[in-house]
Structure formats: C-alpha cells, structure tokens
Motif scaffolding. Structure first.
Motif, mmCIF file in Angstrom:
data_model
loop_
_atom_site.group_PDB
_atom_site.id
_atom_site.type_symbol
_atom_site.label_atom_id
_atom_site.label_comp_id
_atom_site.label_asym_id
_atom_site.label_seq_id
_atom_site.Cartn_x
_atom_site.Cartn_y
_atom_site.Cartn_z
ATOM 1 N N ASN A 1 1.676 1.975 -3.411
ATOM 2 C CA ASN A 1 0.528 2.164 -4.313
ATOM 3 C C ASN A 1 0.426 1.039 -5.338
ATOM 4 O O ASN A 1 0.108 1.278 -6.510
ATOM 5 C CB ASN A 1 0.609 3.521 -5.028
ATOM 6 N N TYR B 1 0.825 -1.211 0.000
ATOM 7 C CA TYR B 1 0.000 0.000 0.000
ATOM 8 C C TYR B 1 0.863 1.266 0.000
ATOM 9 O O TYR B 1 0.514 2.256 -0.655
ATOM 10 C CB TYR B 1 -0.932 0.010 1.206
ATOM 11 N N ALA C 1 -1.694 4.200 4.389
ATOM 12 C CA ALA C 1 -1.447 2.815 3.973
ATOM 13 C C ALA C 1 -1.777 1.851 5.106
ATOM 14 O O ALA C 1 -2.358 0.775 4.877
ATOM 15 C CB ALA C 1 0.008 2.639 3.531
ATOM 16 N N GLY D 1 5.546 5.342 -5.221
ATOM 17 C CA GLY D 1 5.027 5.497 -3.867
ATOM 18 C C GLY D 1 6.073 6.006 -2.888
ATOM 19 O O GLY D 1 6.980 6.771 -3.237
#
Length: 222
Positions: free
Chosen positions: A26, A23, A206, A84
């Motif tokens: 991404n 997360y 996240a 990310g």
C-alpha cells in the motif's frame, strides 16, 4: 510527489515485480517510464548512473538508490514490514524455506520463462522477428522440469514457502503472466496444483493494479 521512484517501463517483468511489492505494501510511488525499445534509454546516461548494468528497473526511496528487482522487493518487504501484506517470515526455518524457493524462481523458473517470453512474445509481437525454435524447445524442456517440481511442492503447502503468500510467490507473477497467454499455457493447465496456485496469486488486487499499468504502457507502444 512520492519519495519512492521506480524507473522502467510498466511492461518490464522486473519492474512489474517491484510494483507488485509496492502495491502489496500500500505504498505510493512514482513510475518514471524508460524507453527500452525505440531509443534504448536504459543503455545511456542518465539512466546508467542509476543502474550501471543498463537494465530496468532502477529504484529510489529518498536517498537510497537500488537496482536488481529481487533486491528491491526484499528491501521493500523489510523496510515496510508492518505495512500492508507481510511478505516475509519471522521464524529462521521459515525464512530459509522462503529464501530457497525465491532462489528457485530466480535460477530455474525465470531464466527459462524469460527466454521463452522473448522468443514467443517479444520477438514476433514487438520486434517483428521470428522465434528461435531450438531455443524454444530447449527452454520448454527446462520449464517442464521446473513445473514438475512445483506440482510436487504445492502438494505439500498452499504457497511456495508455506501456508501464506510471500515474496517466493510474488516473484513468479510477471513471467508467469506472460507465459499464460502463449501456447505454453497447456504446461500449466496440465498440473492442477500449479494451476490453482497461479489462479490464487494472479487474482490478488495488487497484481491487478500492476496489470492495469502494464496494459496502459503496452497500448501506448502500439
């Protein structure tokens, strides 16, 4: 279908560690649940072909197959470095510091924390048993020593490895999350720098996504 697959229950601390990294990057992934409580699916084929030690999670990225959560997070952080959140450092000295505190988490914080989670949460809440008081006291003392070291470390830098969030911080999240809802929360609350650090890292978007998946999975087991 996402090329990245994570095999394991969303409430597993090791699986949560991997999902948090994905997360932060991404990255899309497919979470494939593994029943580790009722049927011990992780101790049987076909899961054993993915992790011969019978532990979650297992991980696939295309034709790459991995197990051991910290090895997986390091791969993700390197392979998708420019996407990310940058979870690694580029300077060799900074890399060494990040590696050091990641090792501290793996060899000092997590062993004590995981045992305490087992005795205080998993046994009574999921297995209907009672915690071993001797094991609780032994590992509580170990956790106290670790948190004392952390309080001093966090007087020197905002995060474990320096001035920004990295894998050295992320790796702590799952075990800490479970400990913070036990009576051991007082150990964290007694250390203001540790408390501020945890408030910072557990507020990350996240991590909140990981908790959404975790909570859904826990509700399904009840």
């Amino acid at each position: 279908m996402a090329p990245i697959k994570v095999y394991g229950p969303a409430y597993s601390t090791a699986a949560m560690r991997v999902m948090a990294t994905l997360y932060e990057k991404n990255l899309d992934f497919e979470l494939i649940p593994v029943d580790i409580i009722k049927t011990a699916e992780h101790k049987k084929e076909p899961f054993l072909s993915r992790n011969p030690f019978g532990q979650v999670p297992a991980f696939e990225d295309g034709d790459l197959k991995l197990f051991e959560s910290r090895a997986i997070t390091k791969y993700i952080a390197n392979q998708y470095r420019d996407q990310g959140t940058d979870l690694l450092f580029r300077d060799p000295k900074e890399q060494a510091i990040e590696s050091l505190w990641s090792e501290v988490e793996a060899h000092h914080f997590d062993p004590a924390g995981a045992k305490l989670n087992w005795e205080l949460a998993v046994k009574p809440k999921m297995l209907g048993g009672e915690g071993d008081q001797a094991a609780i006291e032994e590992n509580r003392a170990k956790l106290v020593r670790v948190l004392d070291v952390y309080e001093k470390r966090l007087s020197e830098s905002k995060y474990m490895a320096g001035d920004r969030f990295s894998l050295a911080d992320l790796h702590h999240l799952p075990t800490a999350e479970y400990l913070l809802v036990t009576n051991l929360k007082e150990l964290f609350d007694a250390r203001p720098r540790v408390t501020a650090w945890l408030a910072d890292i557990t507020a990350r978007p996240a991590w909140k996504k990981v908790l959404e998946l975790r909570n859904q999975a826990l509700n399904q087991t009840n």
